[in-house]
Scaffold this active site. Structure first.
Site, PDB file in Angstrom:
ATOM      1  N   TYR A   1       0.837  -1.208   0.000  1.00 35.93           N
ATOM      2  CA  TYR A   1       0.000   0.000   0.000  1.00 35.93           C
ATOM      3  C   TYR A   1       0.868   1.252   0.000  1.00 35.93           C
ATOM      4  CZ  TYR A   1      -3.842   3.124   1.169  1.00 35.93           C
ATOM      5  OH  TYR A   1      -4.778   4.124   1.141  1.00 35.93           O
TER       6      TYR A   1
ATOM      7  N   PHE B   1      -7.843  20.587 -23.315  1.00 32.00           N
ATOM      8  CA  PHE B   1      -8.543  19.322 -23.561  1.00 32.00           C
ATOM      9  C   PHE B   1      -9.851  19.360 -22.759  1.00 32.00           C
ATOM     10  CE2 PHE B   1      -9.321  14.818 -22.504  1.00 32.00           C
ATOM     11  CZ  PHE B   1      -9.577  14.391 -23.787  1.00 32.00           C
ATOM     12  N   ASP B   2     -10.869  18.601 -23.178  1.00 30.04           N
ATOM     13  CA  ASP B   2     -12.193  18.784 -22.547  1.00 30.04           C
ATOM     14  C   ASP B   2     -12.221  18.470 -21.040  1.00 30.04           C
ATOM     15  OD1 ASP B   2     -12.151  16.071 -23.111  1.00 30.04           O
ATOM     16  OD2 ASP B   2     -13.739  16.152 -24.614  1.00 30.04           O
TER      17      ASP B   2
ATOM     18  N   ASP C   1       0.457  20.022 -20.155  1.00 29.43           N
ATOM     19  CA  ASP C   1      -0.492  18.917 -20.273  1.00 29.43           C
ATOM     20  C   ASP C   1       0.104  18.027 -21.364  1.00 29.43           C
ATOM     21  OD1 ASP C   1      -2.545  17.162 -20.501  1.00 29.43           O
ATOM     22  OD2 ASP C   1      -4.073  18.623 -21.071  1.00 29.43           O
TER      23      ASP C   1
ATOM     24  N   ALA D   1       0.157  14.592 -22.375  1.00 33.49           N
ATOM     25  CA  ALA D   1      -0.241  13.220 -22.713  1.00 33.49           C
ATOM     26  C   ALA D   1       0.591  12.693 -23.892  1.00 33.49           C
ATOM     27  CB  ALA D   1      -1.722  13.170 -23.054  1.00 33.49           C
TER      28      ALA D   1
ATOM     29  N   LYS E   1      -1.718   7.553 -23.127  1.00 38.73           N
ATOM     30  CA  LYS E   1      -1.229   7.913 -24.464  1.00 38.73           C
ATOM     31  C   LYS E   1       0.266   7.563 -24.527  1.00 38.73           C
ATOM     32  CE  LYS E   1      -5.198  10.325 -24.123  1.00 38.73           C
ATOM     33  NZ  LYS E   1      -5.625  11.336 -23.169  1.00 38.73           N
TER      34      LYS E   1
ATOM     35  N   HIS F   1     -22.585  13.519 -26.207  1.00 41.83           N
ATOM     36  CA  HIS F   1     -22.129  12.663 -27.315  1.00 41.83           C
ATOM     37  C   HIS F   1     -21.937  11.202 -26.905  1.00 41.83           C
ATOM     38  CE1 HIS F   1     -18.739  14.439 -25.231  1.00 41.83           C
ATOM     39  NE2 HIS F   1     -17.966  13.464 -25.628  1.00 41.83           N
TER      40      HIS F   1
HETATM   41  C1  LIG Z   1      -6.550  12.222 -22.648  1.00 45.32           C
HETATM   42  C2  LIG Z   1      -6.139  13.581 -22.239  1.00 45.32           C
HETATM   43  C3  LIG Z   1      -6.438  14.081 -20.964  1.00 45.32           C
HETATM   44  C4  LIG Z   1      -7.274  13.320 -19.946  1.00 45.32           C
HETATM   45  O1  LIG Z   1      -6.730  12.098 -19.658  1.00 45.32           O
HETATM   46  P1  LIG Z   1      -7.585  10.786 -19.276  1.00 45.32           P
HETATM   47  O2  LIG Z   1      -6.532   9.777 -19.076  1.00 45.32           O
HETATM   48  O3  LIG Z   1      -8.493  10.501 -20.426  1.00 45.32           O
HETATM   49  O4  LIG Z   1      -8.329  11.117 -18.042  1.00 45.32           O
HETATM   50  C5  LIG Z   1      -5.976  15.345 -20.642  1.00 45.32           C
HETATM   51  N1  LIG Z   1      -5.300  16.085 -21.526  1.00 45.32           N
HETATM   52  C6  LIG Z   1      -5.008  15.642 -22.765  1.00 45.32           C
HETATM   53  C7  LIG Z   1      -4.225  16.502 -23.700  1.00 45.32           C
HETATM   54  C8  LIG Z   1      -5.426  14.376 -23.163  1.00 45.32           C
HETATM   55  O5  LIG Z   1      -5.166  13.952 -24.402  1.00 45.32           O
END
Ligand SMILES: *Cc1c(COP(=O)(O)O)cnc(C)c1O
Length: 460
Positions: A72, A125-126, A216, A218, A259, A451
């Site tokens: 843990y 990103f959303d 950010d 990813a 990603k 969506h």
């Molecule tokens: C996918 C993504 C996120 C969110 O990540 P999740 O793993 O889907 O929660 C944030 N920012 C960017 C640029 C992303 O592509």
């Protein structure tokens, strides 16, 4: 194969896929309310819904899973992950999270100290936008204008508009800007890269005004490889060196590791040197994600991620990855399908407004083409247009997206060029019939993130 590179891997384990008959596809799509999100994956032949967590792990990663330490607190797996992230970023503090949005829900409220503070990004990103707003902040996008010119051959369409950034900071007041978020690559605008020259400018402006910079990231490895290919002066640097130079220009790194972490689940927060900010995240991660040495991941997840992060920086892997996307884009273009050019890092974006100009935005032309592509070839893509954008919260009117995109998202190390040839053939056929298609009406529409769950019927 002329100028496309060959895959730097061979296949050791396979997962069968099957193309069900056209009659079955018609029946399944109808049952799914003409929304491919609602299809079962076993009814899909080639799944290009997303590149998030859908890639294949290497045998090194599968072997690493067996080494997972499920303690843990203070597990060995955490320390292996921490060491890798520190090595790649040069940052001092590392906290895992269950995925990207987990990292966002822990870190962003610690930056947005007062309601009404602004966060500026090239494009949020959303989920990032959602977490800015949930924390009481307001998200402003500030991407360069080249981003919206689909056919313009421009190497860094993900860049910030630097003049706009400076004037936004003046206009809103630097004390009201909680952070600047550099989204690399710029997911929402086609996975388009951001140049180091542009990030240096963003960093300079942020430092002059005392504003923290967040990456950010990813797809930071894909971004670094684009820099190597396209930005003067970086051809002889390694991707890892370019990535390191990128991290030097920020204070905080948030990552969806689904990603460029090459894993099926995982996320990261890394902090350059701000101990106070690290403590705030450490406090917040416990109730939200889990103890700071696991953050919602199992030990084996962290071990697979530690290996995946290194593999994603290998240049033969990145070259093949970007070539695969470019290959599909070139095939589609040669077949007369309008796409965003040049292609970005993880997907090909198809301009469905141009394919079926007769369908109004609020009858969702890209969703129509998505459905037709499924009927044609059992291929699942995703709408990135007015359906995704949703309604104005005040007037409740449907918002109109700049472009009605269909996104063909390529999972990492998963499909072959034969699969992509087939995708291109099917979409070229579908696009030719575009002017005959009819729009969609809602049968069910959820109040948020519609969506995912919406149901439709075709217009009479
Ligand atoms: C996918 C993504 C996120 C969110 O990540 P999740 O793993 O889907 O929660 C944030 N920012 C960017 C640029 C992303 O592509």
């Amino acid at each position: 194969m002329n100028n496309y590179s060959l895959p730097p891997f061979k296949i050791k384990m396979v997962e069968p896929i099957k193309l069900i008959s056209r009659e079955e596809r018609i029946e399944r799509l109808k049952k799914a309310g003409f929304n491919p999100f609602r299809l079962k994956s076993e009814d899909v032949f080639i799944d290009l819904l997303t590149d998030s967590g859908t890639g294949a792990m290497s045998h090194f990663q599968w072997a690493a899973l067996m080494m997972g330490d499920e303690a843990y607190a203070g597990s060995r797996s955490f320390f292996r992950l921490e060491e890798t992230v520190k090595d790649i970023t040069g940052y001092k503090y590392v906290i895992p999270a269950h995925q990207g949005r987990g990292a966002e829900q822990v870190a962003l409220p610690n930056l947005i100290k007062r309601p009404g503070m602004y966060v500026i990004s090239n494009i949020h990103f959303d989920t990032t936008r959602a977490h800015v707003e949930l924390a009481g902040g307001r998200a402003i996008d500030c991407v360069c204008k080249e981003c919206f010119d689909l056919e313009l051959d421009y190497p860094f369409k993900g860049n910030f508009d630097i003049l706009k950034l400076e004037s936004l900071i003046k206009q809103k007041g630097k004390e009201n800007i909680a952070a600047i978020i550099m989204t690399i690559t710029n997911n929402s605008a086609g996975g388009q890269p951001v140049s180091l020259a542009n990030m240096k400018e963003v960093n300079r402006i942020a430092k002059t005004n005392g504003i923290p910079v967040v990456i950010d990231g990813a797809r930071y490895a894909e971004n670094a490889y684009f820099i190597k290919l396209r930005e003067d002066g970086y051809q002889n640097k390694t991707v890892k060196e370019i990535a390191k130079e990128t991290f030097d220009l920020a204070d905080i790194f948030l990552m969806s590791s689904k990603k460029d972490g090459l894993v099926n689940i995982g996320g990261l927060i890394a902090i350059k040197d701000n101990e106070e900010f690290f403590r705030l995240c450490q406090v917040r991660v416990i109730p939200m994600e889990g103890f700071p040495t696991y953050g919602g991941l199992s030990g084996r997840d962290m071990d697979a991620l530690a290996v995946g992060l290194k593999e994603a920086l290998e240049e033969d892997y990145l070259q093949y990855r970007l070539d695969e996307i470019r290959y599909l884009g070139d095939k589609l273009q040669a077949g007369g399908v309008p796409i965003q050019y040049p292609t970005g890092g993880h997907a090909v974006f198809v301009d469905c407004g141009a394919i079926c100009p007769q369908i109004p935005f609020d009858q969702f032309p890209a969703q129509v083409v998505c459905n037709e592509l499924y009927l044609e070839g059992g291929i699942r893509a995703v709408e990135i247009g007015s359906l995704l954008l949703g309604r104005d919260p005040d007037t409740h009117e449907n918002l109109k997206a700049d472009k009605e995109f269909l996104r063909l998202t390529i999972p990492r190390r998963t499909y072959t060029l034969e699969h992509l040839n087939y995708v291109a053939e099917c979409l070229i056929k579908v696009a030719k019939k575009g002017p005959q298609f009819k729009g969609l009406d809602f049968v069910y529409e959820s109040p948020i993130l519609r969506h995912f769950t919406a149901e439709f019927k075709p217009k009479e």
